[in-house]
Motif scaffolding. Structure first.
Motif, short mmCIF file in Angstrom:
data_model
loop_
_atom_site.label_atom_id
_atom_site.label_comp_id
_atom_site.label_asym_id
_atom_site.label_seq_id
_atom_site.Cartn_x
_atom_site.Cartn_y
_atom_site.Cartn_z
N TRP A 29 32.71 7.22 56.31
CA TRP A 29 32.91 8.26 55.40
C TRP A 29 34.43 8.70 55.36
N ARG A 30 35.09 8.16 56.45
CA ARG A 30 36.51 8.65 56.21
C ARG A 30 37.22 7.67 55.34
N ARG A 33 34.13 8.04 51.54
CA ARG A 33 33.39 9.44 51.47
C ARG A 33 31.76 9.13 50.88
N ASP A 236 34.28 13.62 59.76
CA ASP A 236 35.49 12.89 59.33
C ASP A 236 36.24 12.55 60.88
N GLY A 289 37.52 17.92 54.62
CA GLY A 289 36.74 16.74 54.85
C GLY A 289 35.39 17.15 54.40
N VAL A 292 34.84 17.58 50.39
CA VAL A 292 35.00 16.48 49.37
C VAL A 292 33.63 16.22 48.95
#
Length: 292
Positions: A29-30, A33, A236, A289, A292
């Motif tokens: 995810w970091r 995304r 995140d 975070g 997004v």
């Protein structure tokens, strides 16, 4: 009091595994995304590879190493072949790709290994420690699980905060265009991010396999609880993933022990909703975070 201690220790063990799965989800995810719904299938495949090593006479440690290396390769291939083509499209495309990959991996595992659950040997003994004249529900193998997850978390923190590789990974995750202008090979960083996440997932699969058996769908529940832990901690935040996993494991252990195991899944949903009502971005997540 003894039962409370046993449930706490049992929750700590299961929570450590949820934390490892959550860490894998957070890493992806970091950097991209994308919520990798195929994480359960990927760790299932690497665990089956480890099981094959053991069933042919290999040691637990050799199987663990092969599983991690398999995870690195699988994660890199998935990113380059399946995820990269939809990188700049709608987020829904990536969700569909990961769901499709999950179905593909489970179908392939069913054809290659069959649907019969297989037992997986633990690394250490499963007889509980003795303390105060009674046997605890916490064995050497449980201690191994907790220590491995804490070591993985510490290693990732060291890599991301103290190395140039970690700096490039963070730059790629938070500002890919700026990172590209500064000479960072963003595509390579994304591939390495997926590979690293898949390796962490492989570790989680091997750790939990002795208590869940190995089959194409055996890790579905682990993925659900791992995803819940990641959201609770903040999608995140790697430390949040660990805290969320451990907290969720302990809470669900209390629920199973005092109220019944039938409502464990419902309890995880209640915990998730309760946390999100107070902090929509998760315990350690940032509002940016989540937007997004």
């Amino acid at each position: 009091m003894g039962r409370f201690v046993d449930l706490t220790l049992a929750g700590l063990t299961s929570g450590a595994v949820y934390a490892a799965v959550a860490l894998a989800l957070v890493l992806i995810w970091r950097s991209t995304r994308i919520v990798n719904f195929a994480q359960g299938g990927m760790l299932m495949i690497t665990t089956f590879i480890a099981y094959t090593i053991i069933s042919h006479g290999g040691s637990y440690w050799l199987a663990l190493i092969v599983a991690v290396l398999s995870g690195l390769v699988l994660g890199a291939v998935v990113e380059r072949v399946l995820v990269r083509p939809v990188e700049n499209r709608s987020p829904l495309d990536a969700v569909v790709v990961t769901f499709g990959l999950l179905v593909l991996l489970q179908g392939a595992a069913g054809m290659l290994f069959g649907g019969t659950p297989r037992s997986y040997p633990p690394a250490f003994g499963i007889a509980g420690f003795q303390a105060g004249g009674r046997q605890l529900l916490f064995a050497p193998n449980d201690l191994w699980v907790v220590l491995v997850v804490l070591a993985v978390m510490a290693g990732l923190a060291l890599v991301f905060r103290k190395t140039s590789f970690g700096l490039r990974m963070r730059a790629t995750a938070f500002a890919p265009e700026v990172a590209r202008l500064l000479g960072v090979r963003v595509g390579r960083m994304l591939t390495l991010g997926w590979a690293l996440a898949a390796a962490v997932g492989a570790v989680a699969g091997v750790l939990i396999a002795p208590s869940t058996f190995v089959s194409p769908t055996a890790f579905d529940a682990v993925l659900v609880f791992g995803f819940t832990a990641a959201v609770i901690g903040g999608l995140d935040s790697p430390p949040g993933a660990v805290v969320g996993g451990l907290a969720l494991g302990i809470v669900l252990s209390y629920v199973a022990g005092y109220l019944g195991s039938d409502i464990v899944t419902l309890a995880s949903l209640v915990v998730l909703i309760a946390v999100l009502m107070v902090r929509p971005q998760g315990l350690f997540g940032t509002a940016k975070g989540r937007q997004v």
